[in-house]
Write a protein that holds these residues in place. Structure first.
Motif: not given
Length: 115
Positions: A26-32, A44-56, A84-90
């Motif tokens: 889901x995170x990858x598709x949202x990034x795309x 956190x280590x796994x989360x940071x690794x995923x965040x760094x590999x997401x497109x964009x 102050x920018x809103x989250x569009x999706x949770x």
């Protein structure tokens, strides 16, 4: 969403349990799709690794443990990232499956996964 100062808005999304499985997809598709994504997970280590590999760019990871109920910590971390920018999706994808099924652990798992 209208961002008056910028003339456009950066879409932001928070996905819990995004360090693996369905949450990661889901995170990858949202990034795309152009979203800046917050990967919220216990590891956190796994989360940071995923965040760094997401497109964009601009993605981040925050610690989220559904068993500990650290929602205020997550809200503070997301606010520090998004301002102050809103989250569009949770997307609340986080869940638990405890190793041993005593009654109290079953009750805790159901409280997290079903509530």
């Amino acid at each position: 969403l209208i961002c008056r100062e910028l003339g456009r808005c950066t879409m932001r999304a928070l996905v819990t349990g995004a360090n693996r499985g369905l949450g990661q997809v889901v995170a990858s598709q949202l990034a795309r799709a152009g979203y800046m994504v917050v990967v919220a997970c216990r590891d956190m280590a796994a989360g940071q690794a995923v965040a760094s590999r997401l497109p964009g760019s601009g993605h981040t990871a925050v610690h989220f443990d559904a068993l500990q109920g650290n929602v205020p910590d997550v809200a503070e971390a997301v606010h520090a990232w998004a301002g102050d920018q809103p989250l569009g999706i949770v997307v609340n994808n986080a869940g638990v499956c405890l190793d041993h099924w005593r009654q109290d652990q079953y009750d805790q798992s159901m409280a997290v996964n079903v509530a």
